[in-house]
Every structure is written in C-alpha cells, then in structure tokens.
Write a protein that holds these residues in place. Sequence first.
Motif, PDB file in Angstrom:
ATOM      1  N   ASN A  74      77.936  51.961  11.713  1.00  0.00           N
ATOM      2  CA  ASN A  74      78.766  52.667  12.679  1.00  0.00           C
ATOM      3  C   ASN A  74      80.202  52.768  12.184  1.00  0.00           C
ATOM      4  O   ASN A  74      80.635  51.993  11.319  1.00  0.00           O
ATOM      5  CB  ASN A  74      78.741  51.941  14.023  1.00  0.00           C
ATOM      6  N   ASN A  75      80.937  53.699  12.753  1.00  0.00           N
ATOM      7  CA  ASN A  75      82.354  53.869  12.400  1.00  0.00           C
ATOM      8  C   ASN A  75      82.548  53.900  10.883  1.00  0.00           C
ATOM      9  O   ASN A  75      83.361  53.157  10.319  1.00  0.00           O
ATOM     10  CB  ASN A  75      83.187  52.752  13.025  1.00  0.00           C
ATOM     11  N   LEU A  76      81.812  54.765  10.242  1.00  0.00           N
ATOM     12  CA  LEU A  76      81.850  54.821   8.781  1.00  0.00           C
ATOM     13  C   LEU A  76      83.206  55.289   8.283  1.00  0.00           C
ATOM     14  O   LEU A  76      83.891  56.112   8.920  1.00  0.00           O
ATOM     15  CB  LEU A  76      80.747  55.736   8.261  1.00  0.00           C
ATOM     16  N   LYS A  77      83.597  54.763   7.138  1.00  0.00           N
ATOM     17  CA  LYS A  77      84.874  55.062   6.514  1.00  0.00           C
ATOM     18  C   LYS A  77      84.651  55.645   5.127  1.00  0.00           C
ATOM     19  O   LYS A  77      83.612  55.368   4.509  1.00  0.00           O
ATOM     20  CB  LYS A  77      85.709  53.790   6.406  1.00  0.00           C
ATOM     21  N   LYS A 126      81.794  43.799   8.654  1.00  0.00           N
ATOM     22  CA  LYS A 126      81.510  43.005   9.848  1.00  0.00           C
ATOM     23  C   LYS A 126      82.017  43.729  11.085  1.00  0.00           C
ATOM     24  O   LYS A 126      83.133  44.237  11.126  1.00  0.00           O
ATOM     25  CB  LYS A 126      82.175  41.631   9.709  1.00  0.00           C
ATOM     26  N   GLY A 127      81.162  43.788  12.104  1.00  0.00           N
ATOM     27  CA  GLY A 127      81.526  44.476  13.337  1.00  0.00           C
ATOM     28  C   GLY A 127      81.195  45.950  13.345  1.00  0.00           C
ATOM     29  O   GLY A 127      81.218  46.595  14.398  1.00  0.00           O
ATOM     30  N   ARG A 128      80.908  46.509  12.173  1.00  0.00           N
ATOM     31  CA  ARG A 128      80.537  47.931  12.083  1.00  0.00           C
ATOM     32  C   ARG A 128      79.077  48.123  11.673  1.00  0.00           C
ATOM     33  O   ARG A 128      78.431  49.076  12.110  1.00  0.00           O
ATOM     34  CB  ARG A 128      81.438  48.640  11.065  1.00  0.00           C
ATOM     35  N   PHE A 129      78.589  47.242  10.819  1.00  0.00           N
ATOM     36  CA  PHE A 129      77.220  47.345  10.315  1.00  0.00           C
ATOM     37  C   PHE A 129      76.350  46.248  10.938  1.00  0.00           C
ATOM     38  O   PHE A 129      76.812  45.130  11.166  1.00  0.00           O
ATOM     39  CB  PHE A 129      77.192  47.176   8.808  1.00  0.00           C
ATOM     40  N   THR A 130      75.077  46.590  11.142  1.00  0.00           N
ATOM     41  CA  THR A 130      74.118  45.620  11.651  1.00  0.00           C
ATOM     42  C   THR A 130      72.844  45.689  10.832  1.00  0.00           C
ATOM     43  O   THR A 130      72.227  46.750  10.731  1.00  0.00           O
ATOM     44  CB  THR A 130      73.788  45.882  13.126  1.00  0.00           C
ATOM     45  N   ILE A 131      72.455  44.558  10.263  1.00  0.00           N
ATOM     46  CA  ILE A 131      71.204  44.476   9.523  1.00  0.00           C
ATOM     47  C   ILE A 131      70.113  43.977  10.457  1.00  0.00           C
ATOM     48  O   ILE A 131      70.354  43.124  11.318  1.00  0.00           O
ATOM     49  CB  ILE A 131      71.356  43.542   8.292  1.00  0.00           C
ATOM     50  N   SER A 132      68.911  44.518  10.290  1.00  0.00           N
ATOM     51  CA  SER A 132      67.779  44.086  11.107  1.00  0.00           C
ATOM     52  C   SER A 132      66.499  44.284  10.314  1.00  0.00           C
ATOM     53  O   SER A 132      66.496  44.952   9.272  1.00  0.00           O
ATOM     54  CB  SER A 132      67.727  44.862  12.426  1.00  0.00           C
ATOM     55  N   ARG A 133      65.442  43.710  10.814  1.00  0.00           N
ATOM     56  CA  ARG A 133      64.147  43.850  10.153  1.00  0.00           C
ATOM     57  C   ARG A 133      63.038  43.858  11.168  1.00  0.00           C
ATOM     58  O   ARG A 133      63.154  43.278  12.252  1.00  0.00           O
ATOM     59  CB  ARG A 133      63.944  42.731   9.136  1.00  0.00           C
ATOM     60  N   ASP A 134      61.950  44.523  10.802  1.00  0.00           N
ATOM     61  CA  ASP A 134      60.729  44.533  11.599  1.00  0.00           C
ATOM     62  C   ASP A 134      59.617  44.020  10.700  1.00  0.00           C
ATOM     63  O   ASP A 134      59.107  44.761   9.848  1.00  0.00           O
ATOM     64  CB  ASP A 134      60.439  45.951  12.091  1.00  0.00           C
TER      65      ASP A 134
END
Length: 114
Positions: free
Chosen positions: A84-87, A65-73
């Motif tokens: 983002n900000n991968l660990k 949460k806060g680093r990844f964003t799911i979306s769809r088209d």
Amino acid sequence: EVQLVESGGGLVQPGRSLRLSCAASGFTFSRFGMSWARQAPGKALEYIAYINGDSSTANYLDSVKGRFTISRDNAKNTLSLQMNNLKPEDTAVYYCVHSSTGQRGQGTQVTVSS
C-alpha cells in the motif's frame, strides 16, 4: 524440485496499491519460512519481509513497515505481499524467496511512477 512463481507486478502511480503473489511447489510449504526480496536497478538484493511457517511471526524492513503486509496460505501453497501507499523508491523486481535455501523465483517487476 522447488519452484517459485511470482505474479502481480505492474506499473502503478505513487500512493496506489498492488498485491503480489507467489505460487510455491516442490516442497512442504508450511514447514518453511518465506521472504520477499527486491532488487532495484544497480542495487543489491534487499530483503523486505519475512514470515515463518505458521504465520505467527512476520518481520519487515523499516522502509516498508506499515505499508507492506506479508501473508501466506498454506492450504494453497501461496505467499502474498500486499503493498500500500507505494512510492517511486519501491520500484524494483520483487522476488519470493525460500528462506532456508535462498532459492527465488524469476521475479515480477513493480514500477511506481506518475
């Protein structure tokens, strides 16, 4: 026949970003919720993000949460995951999952390492 094809994985340094995509076919994409899940070596499959059919609802595992964003088209039958900000602990095979059937694609490897 439902088909889900993931792409966009790779080797990336900690703190950097990747964007995963999933091309869906064989069903009416807009009618179904979709998820992203991942599986690290020796660990169970872990669901990390969910989005409903019209994108009005998205849920995330606390660790992303806060680093990844799911979306769809829905016009392109495509599901995406912006990471983002991968660990290093994000290293896993990432899967696109049809939330109603549990069917998933072949996966795409994400490796986070310096």
